[in-house]
Motif scaffolding. Structure first.
Motif, PDB file in Angstrom:
ATOM      1  N   GLN A 342       0.816  -1.211   0.000  1.00  0.00           N
ATOM      2  CA  GLN A 342       0.000   0.000   0.000  1.00  0.00           C
ATOM      3  C   GLN A 342       0.850   1.261   0.000  1.00  0.00           C
ATOM      4  O   GLN A 342       0.575   2.202  -0.742  1.00  0.00           O
ATOM      5  N   VAL A 343       1.891   1.303   0.824  1.00  0.00           N
ATOM      6  CA  VAL A 343       2.725   2.504   0.931  1.00  0.00           C
ATOM      7  C   VAL A 343       3.432   2.780  -0.392  1.00  0.00           C
ATOM      8  O   VAL A 343       3.433   3.910  -0.886  1.00  0.00           O
ATOM      9  N   ARG A 345       2.568   1.750  -3.394  1.00  0.00           N
ATOM     10  CA  ARG A 345       1.572   2.111  -4.408  1.00  0.00           C
ATOM     11  C   ARG A 345       1.181   3.583  -4.269  1.00  0.00           C
ATOM     12  O   ARG A 345       1.086   4.312  -5.260  1.00  0.00           O
ATOM     13  N   GLU A 346       0.971   4.041  -3.040  1.00  0.00           N
ATOM     14  CA  GLU A 346       0.600   5.444  -2.823  1.00  0.00           C
ATOM     15  C   GLU A 346       1.717   6.382  -3.267  1.00  0.00           C
ATOM     16  O   GLU A 346       1.466   7.424  -3.886  1.00  0.00           O
ATOM     17  N   ARG A 347       2.965   6.008  -2.981  1.00  0.00           N
ATOM     18  CA  ARG A 347       4.101   6.854  -3.373  1.00  0.00           C
ATOM     19  C   ARG A 347       4.228   6.927  -4.898  1.00  0.00           C
ATOM     20  O   ARG A 347       4.496   7.987  -5.467  1.00  0.00           O
ATOM     21  N   VAL A 349       1.859   6.454  -7.174  1.00  0.00           N
ATOM     22  CA  VAL A 349       0.739   7.183  -7.763  1.00  0.00           C
ATOM     23  C   VAL A 349       0.881   8.687  -7.537  1.00  0.00           C
ATOM     24  O   VAL A 349       0.663   9.489  -8.457  1.00  0.00           O
ATOM     25  N   GLU A 350       1.272   9.103  -6.320  1.00  0.00           N
ATOM     26  CA  GLU A 350       1.424  10.530  -6.075  1.00  0.00           C
ATOM     27  C   GLU A 350       2.575  11.106  -6.888  1.00  0.00           C
ATOM     28  O   GLU A 350       2.519  12.255  -7.336  1.00  0.00           O
TER      29      GLU A 350
END
Length: 404
Positions: A342-343, A345-347, A349-350
């Motif tokens: 999750q971490v 993936r968030e990095r 995408v941002e």
């Protein structure tokens, strides 16, 4: 005295003392707009024409809160003599609120006498609240200020009544005017013929190459556009309107002169939640511009606080059109990133969002508070997983549209 609210109330026999501005302002400080509005709603919704009208209570509350805030500001003394405040800014605010109320009540078919009865409640609600806050020693002060309170509410009532009457006249004109029929012909299923366009241009007094602005507001957002139109009309400007089943279209000659009524209408429209198409050349381009503005208006969400334009919101428009055909632009990207934690993936995408928004390594790194090398490593990782090179515009464009 006869006023917009009717005969003035009978004055008390108590002898009025000299105005005490400090004590008066202290009483006003004790007023709570939310509580005043609650009491106003409890009374006004008992009136038959308000109880049965197609006017949401939330709309009555919104304008009620704005009205009480403006009235209290008007009653506040800023001079040793006790004279109420009445700055140019405050007069403008009160006029805008009065126009908002007058237009919305006219469109809701609230009779003018019912509207005046409702505004008369503003006085009684304010006065009852002031009485509740005051003590026995305040009696002379209240007597001295009673006439001021009445005059402030009466002035607001007169402005609201004027806006109401003007809007009712506009509604009558819209319903009966032959010109309105010609306007409607411009926004049919297909573009109007050259003959119809020529007739409409003559009837509307518009040149063949007239530069026009087109705005469309959908659903509950149409009310704000109507208010902007009414404010322009009060200054003598002519604005043409056309109703859709769920939206209102307005168009007017573009005016680049600051301070002009139509220029100000353009500025106001740009700050509304609507679809806006600027600089349409002549009535021949009006049909397509209206369809585009309507499509943009229907894409507006509560997160939008300005108008949607093709220049700035083309990606959202493209996503909507492709989505209507069942095309999922980023399904493969979502699947490729699903295997990451999750971490991470968030990095990733941002990072991708920041880069496609700026096109700059330095600006993206600064916005994400990371080193440029870190950002470039994330971009390479994103490319390895998804097959999309963010530095290649034709590949990045897919994400711009998918994430719009």
């Amino acid at each position: 005295m006869i006023s917009a609210l009717g005969p003035r109330i009978v004055r008390s026999n108590v002898v009025a003392a000299e105005p005490d501005s400090t004590r008066w302002n202290t009483l006003l400080d004790g007023l709570r707009v939310e509580a005043l509005t609650d009491e106003f709603l409890s009374r006004v919704l008992r009136l038959p024409h308000y109880r049965d009208a197609q006017l949401p209570a939330a709309e009555i509350r919104r304008t009620g809160e704005q009205s009480f805030e403006a009235l209290i500001r008007s009653l506040r003394s800023t001079h040793p003599s006790g004279a109420p405040a009445d700055s140019e800014e405050l007069r403008s605010i009160k006029l805008d609120i009065a126009t908002d109320v007058g237009v919305s009540r006219a469109r809701a078919d609230i009779p003018v006498d019912a509207l005046m009865t409702a505004i008369r409640l503003d006085f009684s609600v304010l006065w009852d609240a002031l009485m509740a806050l005051s003590g026995p020693d305040d009696a002379p002060l209240l007597v001295a200020r009673a006439d001021t309170v009445w005059q402030v509410v009466d002035a607001y009532a007169s402005q609201t009544q004027g806006a109401y009457i003007a809007e009712r006249q506009r509604m009558t004109t819209e319903a009966s005017s032959v010109r309105q029929g010609l306007v409607a012909s411009l926004f049919g299923v297909s573009a109007a013929s050259a003959t119809v366009v020529e007739r409409a241009a003559t009837a509307l007094g518009l040149g063949a190459d007239q530069r026009l602005s087109v705005a469309v507001a959908a659903g509950e957002n149409a009310g704000a556009l109507r208010v902007s139109i009414a404010l322009a009309a009060r200054r003598g400007a002519e604005v043409f309107t056309h109703p859709f089943a769920d939206a209102l279209l307005a168009f007017w000659p573009t005016d680049a002169q600051p301070g002009a009524a139509l220029h100000d209408l353009g500025e106001r429209s740009a700050a509304l939640r609507c679809g806006l198409v600027d600089d349409v050349v002549g009535l021949t381009g009006l049909h397509d511009a209206g369809e585009l503005a309507l499509e943009l208006a229907r894409l507006a969400t509560e997160a939008d606080d300005t108008a949607l334009r093709l220049q700035t919101d083309w990606a959202r428009l493209a996503r909507s059109r492709l989505g209507a055909d069942g095309i999922r632009l980023a399904a493969d990207v979502d699947a490729a990133l699903a295997g990451c934690g999750q971490v991470e993936r968030e990095r990733l995408v941002e990072t991708a969002r920041a880069y496609v928004a700026t096109g700059s390594i330095a600006a993206s790194a600064e916005s994400l508070f990371c080193h440029r090398n870190t950002l470039m490593n994330r971009m390479r990782r994103f490319s390895a997983l998804t097959g999309i090179d963010l530095a290649v515009p034709v590949q990045a464009a897919r994400l711009v549209v998918a994430w719009a």
